[in-house]
Enzyme design. Structure first.
Site, PDB file in Angstrom:
ATOM      1  N   LYS A  33       0.808  -1.217   0.000  1.00  0.00           N
ATOM      2  CA  LYS A  33       0.000   0.000   0.000  1.00  0.00           C
ATOM      3  C   LYS A  33       0.842   1.268   0.000  1.00  0.00           C
ATOM      4  O   LYS A  33       0.456   2.264  -0.614  1.00  0.00           O
ATOM      5  CB  LYS A  33      -0.967   0.014   1.180  1.00  0.00           C
ATOM      6  CG  LYS A  33      -0.342   0.273   2.539  1.00  0.00           C
ATOM      7  CD  LYS A  33      -1.408   0.384   3.598  1.00  0.00           C
ATOM      8  CE  LYS A  33      -0.801   0.609   4.967  1.00  0.00           C
ATOM      9  NZ  LYS A  33      -0.046   1.862   5.069  1.00  0.00           N
ATOM     10  N   THR A  34       2.001   1.242   0.684  1.00  0.00           N
ATOM     11  CA  THR A  34       2.852   2.433   0.689  1.00  0.00           C
ATOM     12  C   THR A  34       3.382   2.717  -0.714  1.00  0.00           C
ATOM     13  O   THR A  34       3.433   3.875  -1.150  1.00  0.00           O
ATOM     14  CB  THR A  34       4.026   2.269   1.676  1.00  0.00           C
ATOM     15  OG1 THR A  34       3.511   2.000   2.981  1.00  0.00           O
ATOM     16  CG2 THR A  34       4.867   3.526   1.727  1.00  0.00           C
ATOM     17  N   ASP A 223      -3.775   7.735   4.393  1.00  0.00           N
ATOM     18  CA  ASP A 223      -3.288   6.379   4.642  1.00  0.00           C
ATOM     19  C   ASP A 223      -3.904   5.847   5.936  1.00  0.00           C
ATOM     20  O   ASP A 223      -4.348   6.622   6.794  1.00  0.00           O
ATOM     21  CB  ASP A 223      -1.758   6.418   4.750  1.00  0.00           C
ATOM     22  CG  ASP A 223      -1.131   5.035   4.780  1.00  0.00           C
ATOM     23  OD1 ASP A 223      -1.819   4.060   4.416  1.00  0.00           O
ATOM     24  OD2 ASP A 223       0.050   4.931   5.162  1.00  0.00           O
ATOM     25  N   GLU A 224      -3.924   4.537   6.106  1.00  0.00           N
ATOM     26  CA  GLU A 224      -4.471   3.887   7.317  1.00  0.00           C
ATOM     27  C   GLU A 224      -5.864   4.438   7.641  1.00  0.00           C
ATOM     28  O   GLU A 224      -6.195   4.734   8.798  1.00  0.00           O
ATOM     29  CB  GLU A 224      -3.522   4.092   8.512  1.00  0.00           C
ATOM     30  CG  GLU A 224      -2.113   3.573   8.302  1.00  0.00           C
ATOM     31  CD  GLU A 224      -2.002   2.052   8.358  1.00  0.00           C
ATOM     32  OE1 GLU A 224      -3.055   1.404   8.453  1.00  0.00           O
ATOM     33  OE2 GLU A 224      -0.879   1.535   8.297  1.00  0.00           O
ATOM     34  N   GLN A 254      -7.659  -4.465   9.735  1.00  0.00           N
ATOM     35  CA  GLN A 254      -6.567  -4.018  10.600  1.00  0.00           C
ATOM     36  C   GLN A 254      -6.962  -2.806  11.450  1.00  0.00           C
ATOM     37  O   GLN A 254      -6.104  -2.051  11.903  1.00  0.00           O
ATOM     38  CB  GLN A 254      -5.328  -3.689   9.761  1.00  0.00           C
ATOM     39  CG  GLN A 254      -4.762  -4.890   9.024  1.00  0.00           C
ATOM     40  CD  GLN A 254      -3.459  -4.582   8.311  1.00  0.00           C
ATOM     41  OE1 GLN A 254      -2.408  -4.406   8.926  1.00  0.00           O
ATOM     42  NE2 GLN A 254      -3.519  -4.521   6.986  1.00  0.00           N
ATOM     43  N   ARG A 615       2.571  -9.709  10.577  1.00  0.00           N
ATOM     44  CA  ARG A 615       3.857  -9.002  10.681  1.00  0.00           C
ATOM     45  C   ARG A 615       5.005  -9.910  10.233  1.00  0.00           C
ATOM     46  O   ARG A 615       6.121  -9.443   9.993  1.00  0.00           O
ATOM     47  CB  ARG A 615       4.147  -8.567  12.128  1.00  0.00           C
ATOM     48  CG  ARG A 615       3.182  -7.573  12.787  1.00  0.00           C
ATOM     49  CD  ARG A 615       2.864  -6.392  11.933  1.00  0.00           C
ATOM     50  NE  ARG A 615       1.658  -6.635  11.154  1.00  0.00           N
ATOM     51  CZ  ARG A 615       1.321  -5.939  10.077  1.00  0.00           C
ATOM     52  NH1 ARG A 615       2.105  -4.987   9.630  1.00  0.00           N
ATOM     53  NH2 ARG A 615       0.201  -6.207   9.423  1.00  0.00           N
TER      54      ARG A 615
END
Length: 760
Positions: A33-34, A223-224, A254, A615
């Site tokens: 996504k980044t 973002d997020e 998330q 993670r």
């Protein structure tokens, strides 16, 4: 941008190049996504010809914002040779910048202070004293919680109906809240919540200002987005025009910050709030193995509030997820550390075991104690993140308080922190008098003492205290003059000031052997110098405000150590080897959370586990124990997440009947390192490979009979002296370079330099 078709998969390319005014990108864990977000920014600039100054991008942390800025700028430079001035920041950092421009509308100076949680606590304690309570009374904690709870809802005292107090505690807490707001306003300070709330207040009350800022941005990217709260969403809407492009990236699976106000319904209902919005799902994972993803997919599928998706990878299936049910928390810790030691040896660089690729994650911080002990006993370096950060250290906050007063002399919190550091004879009684007399004079405490000559006839502050503080202020005002003249480097002026005030000498005298407080202060001056060099147009006030907005992740740096952190702190990070510990019912998921929030909390707890699992890049280890649980009043049971994720637990886990384990622990609970027991070469895990070795191998002997006072050499730790004999097998050595270590006396890395009887 010509390389995007090569660098991105089909879904990512679709997300980067969409022409929709409103776009929602559901980006699964590890789906890049980044990369998509930064390439979207670059696409807007290079292909859509959007002026980079008209793009506002919001990241979750300052660290991510900096990474996005650097990556997007590089992509644009590589394509059109233009380095854009990008507005990429967190919501709080954006609001701090907004308020530096518009705070005059609230009657605030540009050099306002920002109170962190510790500062908030000090203010509330002072208010308690003013109201006739003690600083340690329970009402202090209650009032602080009341203030934060109402601010989280966007409510100031004037927005709270006094007729609907639920209890006497609420009525008293409301009094605290009113005085808390008065205190901040007099000190020209904002707390974290104020940054957003005051920005919204200005935008709502002044249409000219709102139009000015809304006209600045053609494109808003967030973002997020799954962790956006109602206040942040309201701010985003205020910055929009009817033709503003809105592009949000996030993953409902998330959402783990609802306890802090995050509203998952915002991202889930995005299409309803923005008619015509396009949704693009990124579900190809570039981080984890398929075995890890299969478990994560099965687990999260039990949630109802989500956008359905299954993560997949084109990489190999990878190793099987490893699990352990230990008979106690200590055995669980030993199993985890054994695995970390084994992995560290396998990944040696220049003969040195590597621990940087391993992380221990947990639901709650209290779980770390036995794991810290095991890591220490085995000589494995580690760092805990999410605890005391660099900018929260006592000495760093002391120096920042001095600097805060140079920028904002209304800051009573900073004055009270440093007025007696180093010692100046300013006790609680004198400080209380200064506080009361300053209020009567309608001045801040610093201003009152600076102008004390005008109040010599009425002040009850002892002359000795006045003289000591006046001497301090003379030096500070001299430093303020130098800062205004800008003839010297800020960091040099500040270093000289702190030295002249005697603070460095004070630290040197107070410092414990295992501390490096002077080093931390010098690192702070380096940080100031670095910031102002990289941001020549910035001021000292902006530096202070930026520091106050840093998060736990912003303080992370690379190093050869095992990382320990809560799952909340681990959000957005990744490691080759991840150990999720304490996977017990009542612990993970948290019984307290389930009791308080019910069904919504049940889904959030599962999302936390999903974040923990994803993670991991290569290996995922899940452990629990059978220790007595005060939650269930019985032996602890494994977390239901094992079954929900389709993970089978091993059938035989009682280590107390394991002869290898018991023999291994006979001399002492843990050796200094696993090599002390198993020797060099490949690690033998006593839990997994007991069938290969019914009894422990005899460790290599060095044949030395040790005595207290012997000088020795260790191939890793260097030279040292034996200071204690714990048993025939264990000695304590004080090494010249690394301090005390507990070692097996027969370790082959040890050799004697000299003994009490002379040369060996």
């Amino acid at each position: 941008m010509n390389d995007s078709k090569v660098m991105l998969n089909e879904r990512q390319l679709e997300a980067v190049t969409t022409g929709s005014q409103y776009a929602r990108v559901i980006a699964g864990a590890g789906s890049g996504k980044t990369a998509v977000l930064t390439r979207r920014i670059a696409f807007l600039i290079s292909e859509c010809h959007v002026d980079p100054t008209r793009i506002l991008a919001i990241a979750f942390t300052n660290k991510v914002a900096q990474e996005m800025r650097e990556r997007a700028s590089k992509i644009v430079r590589d394509t059109i040779h233009y380095d854009p001035n990008l507005h990429i920041s967190t919501f709080h950092s954006f609001c701090a910048r907004f308020l530096r421009t518009e705070c005059r509308l609230l009657g605030y100076p540009i050099g306002f202070s920002i109170y962190d949680e510790e500062d908030q606590g000090k203010v509330v304690k002072n208010i308690a004293v003013d109201l006739g309570y003690k600083k340690g009374d329970p009402i202090v904690k209650t009032a602080l919680s009341y203030i934060r709870r109402n601010k989280g809802k966007g409510k100031y005292p004037e927005n709270i109906s006094k007729e609907h107090f639920r209890s006497e505690e609420d009525r008293i807490s409301f009094q605290f809240y009113e005085k808390y707001e008065e205190y901040k306003q007099k000190g020209y300070a904002f707390d974290f919540d104020d940054l957003l709330l005051k920005t919204i207040e200005i935008l709502e009350m002044d249409e000219v200002v709102r139009s000015k800022w809304a006209d600045r941005f053609d494109c808003i990217l967030v973002d997020e987005f799954q962790d956006t709260n109602d206040i942040q969403f309201k701010l985003m809407r205020l910055l929009m025009r009817p033709d503003t492009s809105v592009y949000v990236v996030g993953d409902p699976d998330q959402t783990i910050y609802t306890w802090r106000g995050a509203n998952p319904n915002i991202i889930l209902n995005f299409e309803g709030m923005f008619p015509g919005a396009e949704t693009i799902i990124l579900n190809e994972n570039y981080r984890s193995t398929q075995n890890i993803l299969d478990a994560a997919n099965k687990l999260i599928a039990h949630n109802k509030k989500r956008v359905p998706k299954d993560l997949f990878t084109k990489a190999e299936s990878g190793t099987k997820i490893q699990t352990k049910v230990a008979s106690s928390v200590d055995y669980e810790a030993d199993w985890v550390v054994a695995k970390i030691a084994e992995l560290g040896r396998k990944e040696r660089i220049n003969g040195e075991p590597q621990y940087r690729n391993s992380a221990i994650l947990y639901r709650s911080s209290y779980l770390t104690r036995p794991f810290e002990a095991a890591l220490k006993d085995h000589g494995i370096p580690y760092r805990i993140f999410g605890g005391l950060r660099f900018y929260e250290r006592m000495e760093v906050k002391d120096v920042l308080a001095y600097i805060n007063l140079l920028v904002n002399d209304f800051d009573n919190v900073s004055f009270e922190r440093i007025c007696n550091v180093p010692k100046r004879g300013v006790g609680d009684t004198s400080l209380a008098r200064i506080r009361q007399e300053a209020i009567a004079a309608n001045l801040s405490e610093y201003q009152y003492i600076r102008n004390i000559d005008q109040f010599r006839d009425v002040t009850e502050v002892p002359t000795k205290v006045i003289n000591a503080l006046s001497s301090m202020m003379k030096k500070m005002e001299d430093a303020r003059r130098k800062l205004d003249e800008r003839l010297e480097a800020y960091s040099g002026i500040l270093h000289d000031l702190i030295s002249d005030l005697g603070y460095l000498t004070y630290l040197a005298e107070e410092e414990e052997p295992d501390e490096d407080r002077l080093g931390n202060v010098n690192a702070l001056f380096d940080d100031i110098s670095h910031y102002l060099s990289n941001n020549p147009e910035s001021s000292l006030a902006e530096y202070l405000q930026n520091v106050s907005l840093l998060t736990a992740q912003d303080d992370m740096s690379s190093g050869n150590y095992v990382s320990l952190m809560t799952v909340h702190v681990a959000k957005g990070l990744e490691f080759d080897h991840v150990f999720v510990i304490g996977m017990n019912a009542g612990t993970f998921p948290s019984q307290r959370a389930l009791n308080e929030e019910g069904r919504d909390s049940e889904e959030e707890e599962r999302r936390l586990a999903y974040v923990a699992f994803t993670r991991a890049r290569k290996d995922l280890f899940l452990s629990c124990n059978q220790s007595y649980s005060y939650v269930t009043d019985s032996k602890a049971n494994p977390s239901p997440y094992f079954a929900e994720a389709g993970i089978e637990l091993p059938k035989h886990n009682d280590f107390t009947s394991n002869r290898v384990w018991n023999d291994y622990h006979a001399p002492r609970k843990k050796p200094a390192t696993w090599d002390d027991y198993f020797g060099d070469g490949d690690a033998i895990d006593p839990f997994e490979k007991q069938e290969k070795r019914a009894e422990p191998a005899e460790p290599k002997k060095n044949g030395i009979d040790w005595h207290v006072g012997d000088r020795l050499h260790h191939e890793k730790f260097g030279d040292g002296v034996v200071v204690e004999l714990l048993s025939a097998n264990i000695i304590i050595v004080n090494f010249d370079e690394c301090g005390k270590k507990t070692l097996m006396s027969s370790h082959p890395m040890l050799s004697r330099i000299s003994s009490k009887g002379g040369e060996a």
